[in-house]
Scaffold this motif. Structure first.
Motif, PDB file in Angstrom:
ATOM      1  N   ILE A   1       0.829  -1.185   0.065  1.00 36.31           N
ATOM      2  CA  ILE A   1       0.135  -0.137  -0.159  1.00 36.31           C
ATOM      3  C   ILE A   1       0.990   1.174   0.044  1.00 36.31           C
ATOM      4  CG2 ILE A   1      -1.839   1.249   1.284  1.00 36.31           C
ATOM      5  CD1 ILE A   1      -2.850  -1.787   0.529  1.00 36.31           C
ATOM      6  N   ALA A   2       0.479   2.393  -0.667  1.00 36.30           N
ATOM      7  CA  ALA A   2       1.337   3.713  -0.947  1.00 36.30           C
ATOM      8  C   ALA A   2       0.072   4.729  -0.687  1.00 36.30           C
ATOM      9  CB  ALA A   2       2.053   3.615  -2.054  1.00 36.30           C
ATOM     10  N   ASP A   3       0.843   5.851  -0.936  1.00 29.10           N
ATOM     11  CA  ASP A   3       0.231   7.205  -0.711  1.00 29.10           C
ATOM     12  C   ASP A   3      -0.802   7.205   0.452  1.00 29.10           C
ATOM     13  OD1 ASP A   3       1.206   7.605  -3.145  1.00 29.10           O
ATOM     14  OD2 ASP A   3      -0.528   6.740  -4.337  1.00 29.10           O
ATOM     15  N   VAL A   4      -0.113   6.648   1.702  1.00 29.34           N
ATOM     16  CA  VAL A   4      -1.153   6.592   2.839  1.00 29.34           C
ATOM     17  C   VAL A   4      -1.364   8.208   3.249  1.00 29.34           C
ATOM     18  CG1 VAL A   4      -1.010   5.998   5.118  1.00 29.34           C
ATOM     19  CG2 VAL A   4       0.001   4.634   3.446  1.00 29.34           C
ATOM     20  N   GLN A   5      -2.329   8.464   3.715  1.00 29.69           N
ATOM     21  CA  GLN A   5      -2.904   9.764   4.256  1.00 29.69           C
ATOM     22  C   GLN A   5      -3.587   9.588   5.444  1.00 29.69           C
ATOM     23  OE1 GLN A   5      -4.611  11.076   0.158  1.00 29.69           O
ATOM     24  NE2 GLN A   5      -3.994  13.113   1.047  1.00 29.69           N
ATOM     25  N   LEU A   6      -3.365  10.220   6.337  1.00 29.22           N
ATOM     26  CA  LEU A   6      -4.086  10.159   7.663  1.00 29.22           C
ATOM     27  C   LEU A   6      -5.290  10.994   7.639  1.00 29.22           C
ATOM     28  CD1 LEU A   6      -1.227  10.466  10.521  1.00 29.22           C
ATOM     29  CD2 LEU A   6      -2.370   8.121   9.410  1.00 29.22           C
ATOM     30  N   LEU A   7      -6.456  10.670   8.006  1.00 24.20           N
ATOM     31  CA  LEU A   7      -7.678  11.400   8.112  1.00 24.20           C
ATOM     32  C   LEU A   7      -7.460  12.723   9.066  1.00 24.20           C
ATOM     33  CD1 LEU A   7     -10.658   8.861   8.204  1.00 24.20           C
ATOM     34  CD2 LEU A   7      -9.258   9.910   5.982  1.00 24.20           C
ATOM     35  N   SER A   8      -8.137  13.839   8.868  1.00 25.98           N
ATOM     36  CA  SER A   8      -7.902  15.075  10.047  1.00 25.98           C
ATOM     37  C   SER A   8      -8.288  14.357  11.306  1.00 25.98           C
ATOM     38  CB  SER A   8      -8.451  16.116   9.403  1.00 25.98           C
ATOM     39  OG  SER A   8      -9.787  15.792   9.223  1.00 25.98           O
ATOM     40  N   HIS A   9      -9.292  13.579  11.370  1.00 27.72           N
ATOM     41  CA  HIS A   9      -9.603  13.063  12.761  1.00 27.72           C
ATOM     42  C   HIS A   9     -10.345  11.841  12.302  1.00 27.72           C
ATOM     43  CE1 HIS A   9     -13.362  15.225  11.320  1.00 27.72           C
ATOM     44  NE2 HIS A   9     -13.956  14.174  12.066  1.00 27.72           N
ATOM     45  N   PRO A  10     -10.141  10.708  13.254  1.00 27.65           N
ATOM     46  CA  PRO A  10     -10.448   9.538  13.141  1.00 27.65           C
ATOM     47  C   PRO A  10     -12.133   9.580  13.067  1.00 27.65           C
ATOM     48  CG  PRO A  10      -8.712   9.458  14.705  1.00 27.65           C
ATOM     49  CD  PRO A  10      -9.092  10.814  14.445  1.00 27.65           C
ATOM     50  N   ILE A  11     -12.728   8.282  12.188  1.00 31.59           N
ATOM     51  CA  ILE A  11     -13.993   8.321  12.122  1.00 31.59           C
ATOM     52  C   ILE A  11     -14.538   7.212  13.053  1.00 31.59           C
ATOM     53  CG2 ILE A  11     -15.976   7.912  10.495  1.00 31.59           C
ATOM     54  CD1 ILE A  11     -14.188   8.905   8.562  1.00 31.59           C
TER      55      ILE A  11
END
Length: 142
Positions: free
Chosen positions: A92-102
């Motif tokens: 997996i690549a291009d990992v982006q964290l969410l601004s806040h977890p859902i």
């Protein structure tokens, strides 16, 4: 398969609280060889490069925390010393964290007709009837 169709193939992959650090490392671009566990995750054997991934962290977090992109064809984990021996994995690549977890409770409210969220126990390919709406909802949290 067109890029438009491919974009809407979304997989949910699971991790535990210990995977939050490695996900954050991947998100900021730390080289894969320095990330504990690397960049592979267990995934549906039908996944293909270009498919999208949503990372769900199990209890006690119970939240969606990041997104990414499948960059390899799934392969069988054939190393008996690995904890995921006998399962399919993909890079997996291009990992982006969410601004806040859902939180899972929020997902259950938003997607009431999607039985998977009653007890999300394993990685899945998001059913087509939920894929676009789910993906757009997750993206709104970047």
């Amino acid at each position: 398969m067109s890029k438009a169709q491919q974009f809407h193939i979304v997989h949910i992959v699971h991790g535990s609280e210990e995977h939050l650090g490695p996900l954050a490392m991947l998100a900021v671009g730390i080289p894969i060889e320095k990330v504990p566990g690397g960049n592979w995750w267990t995934i549906d054997a039908q996944a293909r490069p270009g498919d999208r991934v949503v990372f769900y962290i199990r209890r006690p977090v119970s939240c969606l925390v990041a997104i990414g992109t499948v960059i390899s064809h799934p392969r069988l984990q054939d190393d008996p010393s690995e904890g995921w021996y006998g399962r399919y994995i993909a890079d997996i690549a291009d990992v982006q964290l969410l601004s806040h977890p859902i939180p899972v409770q929020e997902i259950r409210q938003r997607f009431r007709n999607w039985a998977y969220w009653r007890q999300p126990r394993a990685h899945i390919c998001v059913p087509p009837q939920f894929a676009k709406t789910f993906w757009d909802y997750v993206l709104s949290h970047l």
